[in-house]
Design an enzyme around this catalytic site. Structure first.
Site, PDB file in Angstrom:
ATOM      1  N   ASP A   1     -11.468   2.166   4.266  1.00  8.54           N
ATOM      2  CA  ASP A   1     -11.752   0.729   4.179  1.00  8.54           C
ATOM      3  C   ASP A   1     -13.260   0.462   4.182  1.00  8.54           C
ATOM      4  O   ASP A   1     -13.692  -0.652   3.888  1.00  8.54           O
ATOM      5  CB  ASP A   1     -11.120  -0.001   5.376  1.00  8.54           C
ATOM      6  CG  ASP A   1      -9.980  -0.901   4.950  1.00  8.54           C
ATOM      7  OD1 ASP A   1      -9.890  -1.217   3.742  1.00  8.54           O
ATOM      8  OD2 ASP A   1      -9.179  -1.300   5.822  1.00  8.54           O
TER       9      ASP A   1
ATOM     10  N   GLN B   1      -4.922  -2.145   9.719  1.00  4.55           N
ATOM     11  CA  GLN B   1      -4.688  -3.454   9.102  1.00  4.55           C
ATOM     12  C   GLN B   1      -5.306  -4.567   9.951  1.00  4.55           C
ATOM     13  O   GLN B   1      -4.990  -4.698  11.135  1.00  4.55           O
ATOM     14  CB  GLN B   1      -3.176  -3.671   8.918  1.00  4.55           C
ATOM     15  CG  GLN B   1      -2.810  -4.913   8.149  1.00  4.55           C
ATOM     16  CD  GLN B   1      -3.272  -4.886   6.678  1.00  4.55           C
ATOM     17  OE1 GLN B   1      -3.134  -3.892   5.992  1.00  4.55           O
ATOM     18  NE2 GLN B   1      -3.840  -5.989   6.225  1.00  4.55           N
TER      19      GLN B   1
ATOM     20  N   LYS C   1       0.845  -1.205   0.000  1.00  6.26           N
ATOM     21  CA  LYS C   1       0.000   0.000   0.000  1.00  6.26           C
ATOM     22  C   LYS C   1       0.875   1.249   0.000  1.00  6.26           C
ATOM     23  O   LYS C   1       0.585   2.225  -0.696  1.00  6.26           O
ATOM     24  CB  LYS C   1      -0.943  -0.033   1.210  1.00  6.26           C
ATOM     25  CG  LYS C   1      -2.045  -1.076   1.042  1.00  6.26           C
ATOM     26  CD  LYS C   1      -2.711  -1.470   2.338  1.00  6.26           C
ATOM     27  CE  LYS C   1      -3.598  -2.698   2.107  1.00  6.26           C
ATOM     28  NZ  LYS C   1      -4.054  -3.335   3.342  1.00  6.26           N
TER      29      LYS C   1
END
Ligand code: NAP
Length: 292
Positions: free
Chosen positions: A121, A98, A54
């Site tokens: 997200d 994460q 990322k």
């Protein structure tokens, strides 16, 4: 019949190019670089790889990235304090926590702590809740299912009234995928570990999304002739006969399913690259929401 390959790699490249052009335009117009902050708790090797990918992708597209790593035994308060700090930082447009987090942490509370305008997200309960409601729109949609949808759209698949089967009901893939398909007027069946007659139900699908986490579980007999199959699964299988000592595969037995389906996305080379491209697109969108 040999199915068309739904080339996620090529489609993801198109999305990334669009993002790159938009980012460059913003910078040329004197706006700040969009910024993505990642929060990694612990040192899970797979998570470290994802976070690294990322970061590199942000750099390639002209965005800033801010990587934060906390010790595996970080407390709930420490993680939430970091999220609050990032919420308040104007250089950070998107925050990615994460997953999975270590077991001692309350994942729901941490995801809820992310500012909804930075929730790239799409896992904040308000964003997920809006996805589940008719007539409401989430600010951000989870990247993996949204990537699957873009792959279907780019392949020209008509979702309206189609019978879609989603194999898997996880919070990050299966459930939001099903909600997205319903929003697009597909008729959706969600399957999971307690589903009876799984192969028969899958074989009714015009569109089959495999997000079950079982290597090559979806066989030829599970697929209706002419169906479109998206393989979300990613598996690394040890194999001494391969040069690397392993090979990568998905939830779908690609070769045999290709004999009956109209189109199949491979894994690797399908949903994976698209997921990161969607994350970049969401980060750009976050900057637009916050700065325009
Ligand atoms: P997960 O949280 O383990 O969920 C798996 C789902 O499949 C669950 O709903 C489970 O049912 C169901 N399931 C498991 N075994 C089953 C069986 N034998 N029969 C029927 N249903 C079964 O997995 P996930 O996070 O959604 O991920 C799914 C796959 O996608 C994994 O291979 C993962 O690595 C991959 N993935 C890829 C990306 C990407 O970017 N390419 C992103 C995320 C995930 P229950 O709910 O009843 O337990």
């Amino acid at each position: 019949m040999t199915a068309k390959k739904i080339d996620g790699r090529a489609m993801a490249k198109e999305v990334r190019e669009e993002v790159k052009v938009s980012v460059a335009k913003r910078i040329a117009a004197g706006k700040p670089k969009p910024g993505l902050a990642t929060v990694l708790v612990g040192s899970d090797p797979a998570s470290e790889v994802y976070v690294g990918m990322k970061k590199r992708m942000c750099e390639n597209l002209g965005m800033n990235s801010f990587a934060h790593t906390l010790e595996a035994d970080a407390s709930q308060e420490e993680v939430e304090a970091l999220v609050s700090k990032l919420n308040a930082d104007p250089a950070v447009n998107g925050i990615l926590v994460q997953l999975p987090l270590p077991d001692h942490l309350d994942e729901e509370k941490i995801l809820q702590a992310v500012d909804i305008t930075k929730d790239i997200d799409g896992f904040h309960p308000i964003n997920i809740g809006r996805l589940a409601q008719k007539g409401r729109e989430s600010l951000f949609v989870p990247c993996t299912p949204n990537g699957c949808l873009v792959m279907l759209d780019k392949s020209g698949v008509d979702l309206e009234g189609a019978n879609a089967v989603v194999l898997g009901r996880s919070n990050i893939v299966g459930m939001p995928m099903a909600l997205l398909l319903v929003k697009r007027n597909a008729t959706v069946t969600i399957c999971h570990s307690r589903t009876k007659n799984l192969p028969e139900i899958c074989a009714e699908a015009d569109i089959l999304i495999a997000a079950v986490g079982r290597a090559e579980m979806v066989k030829k007999e599970w697929v209706k002739p002419g169906a479109v199959v998206i393989d979300v699964g990613t598996h690394r299988i040890d194999d001494d006969t391969k040069e690397k000592g392993y090979y990568l595969t998905g939830d779908v037995a690609f070769d045999e399913v290709s004999e009956v389906a109209d189109a199949v996305s491979p894994s690797p080379g399908g949903v994976g690259p698209m997921t990161i491209a969607m994350l970049m697109r969401n980060t750009l969108r976050a900057a637009e929401i916050q700065q325009d």
